[in-house]
Design an enzyme around this catalytic site. Sequence first.
Site, PDB file in Angstrom:
ATOM      1  N   ASP A   1       0.841  -1.197   0.000  1.00 59.78           N
ATOM      2  CA  ASP A   1       0.000   0.000   0.000  1.00 59.78           C
ATOM      3  C   ASP A   1       0.879   1.251   0.000  1.00 59.78           C
ATOM      4  O   ASP A   1       1.981   1.245   0.550  1.00 59.78           O
ATOM      5  CB  ASP A   1      -0.913  -0.025   1.243  1.00 59.78           C
ATOM      6  CG  ASP A   1      -2.061   0.958   1.129  1.00 59.78           C
ATOM      7  OD1 ASP A   1      -2.328   1.449   0.009  1.00 59.78           O
ATOM      8  OD2 ASP A   1      -2.699   1.244   2.157  1.00 59.78           O
TER       9      ASP A   1
ATOM     10  N   HIS B   1       2.398   3.527  -9.025  1.00 57.10           N
ATOM     11  CA  HIS B   1       2.216   2.096  -9.319  1.00 57.10           C
ATOM     12  C   HIS B   1       3.416   1.570 -10.114  1.00 57.10           C
ATOM     13  O   HIS B   1       3.905   0.468  -9.883  1.00 57.10           O
ATOM     14  CB  HIS B   1       0.919   1.858 -10.093  1.00 57.10           C
ATOM     15  CG  HIS B   1      -0.318   2.185  -9.309  1.00 57.10           C
ATOM     16  ND1 HIS B   1      -0.516   1.724  -8.030  1.00 57.10           N
ATOM     17  CD2 HIS B   1      -1.423   2.919  -9.617  1.00 57.10           C
ATOM     18  CE1 HIS B   1      -1.689   2.160  -7.585  1.00 57.10           C
ATOM     19  NE2 HIS B   1      -2.250   2.898  -8.528  1.00 57.10           N
TER      20      HIS B   1
ATOM     21  N   LEU C   1      11.600 -20.103  -4.815  1.00 53.05           N
ATOM     22  CA  LEU C   1      10.510 -19.344  -4.172  1.00 53.05           C
ATOM     23  C   LEU C   1       9.256 -19.491  -5.020  1.00 53.05           C
ATOM     24  O   LEU C   1       9.346 -19.527  -6.249  1.00 53.05           O
ATOM     25  CB  LEU C   1      10.893 -17.849  -4.121  1.00 53.05           C
ATOM     26  CG  LEU C   1       9.787 -16.856  -3.737  1.00 53.05           C
ATOM     27  CD1 LEU C   1       9.540 -16.875  -2.231  1.00 53.05           C
ATOM     28  CD2 LEU C   1      10.145 -15.427  -4.163  1.00 53.05           C
TER      29      LEU C   1
END
Length: 229
Positions: A12, A29, A123
């Site tokens: 956020d 963004h 991962l």
Amino acid sequence: MNTLKHLAIIMDGNGRWAKQKGKMRSQGHKQGIHTVRNITTWCAKNHISYLSLYAFSTENWNRPKNEIDFLMKLLKQYLQKERKTYLDNDIKFLAIGNIEAFSNPLKQMIQNLQEDTAKNSALTQILALNYGAKDEIARACKKIIQNDNHDKNINMNELIAANLDTKGIPDVDLLIRTGGEMRLSNFLLWQISYAELFFTPTLWPDFTPDELSNIIKDFKTRSRTFGSL
Ligand code: FPP
């Protein structure tokens, strides 16, 4: 010392980061993508098995159309451009959420990246796209009802978990939210039942592997009793 298998992050603060710099929200963004890359590759190198990132929520459709269009464009670019990052760093890509709502080309890109990285094992990066925890649990219940041939003695917790998008993935150990807000925003509500929570005021584009490493140090020393003594 606690072990960290599954880290989840609510990314956020992109909009505020851009505003502080006098830029358009879209630039925040865009900058957020760099942080996604830095944090993901750091996790792959530091023996974290699963990293879940909240990229687009079921509620994000309520944003202005131009921002949604930009986020969809950015997502497409990301899936294309970052393919190399996944392959070079042995990272498996998995999307969770209601992907059916996306356009066919976007769905195809998601599927292609999942297939191309399926054998990677350093991962698993789980990207939550059109994701809402209530929606995920409701979809799981629907699947269970539609498939009505279960053993009546079955363990209901296990049955629900096996029908979530995160099927087979261990529950979240540590949830971090950047950007200073103190809420969960409908992210992985089932899977965070016993997660340790950490809230940082740092805006997502400014979040660094150094800060993550310090949060993990704190996590490792916390007492996790899972309800027992
Ligand atoms: C919150 O910032 C962030 C999002 C809505 C989505 C996260 C998106 C990115 C990190 C970039 C795209 C990522 C991928 C993988 C394509 P906000 O807009 O709510 O910030 P604000 O609270 O400051 O307004």
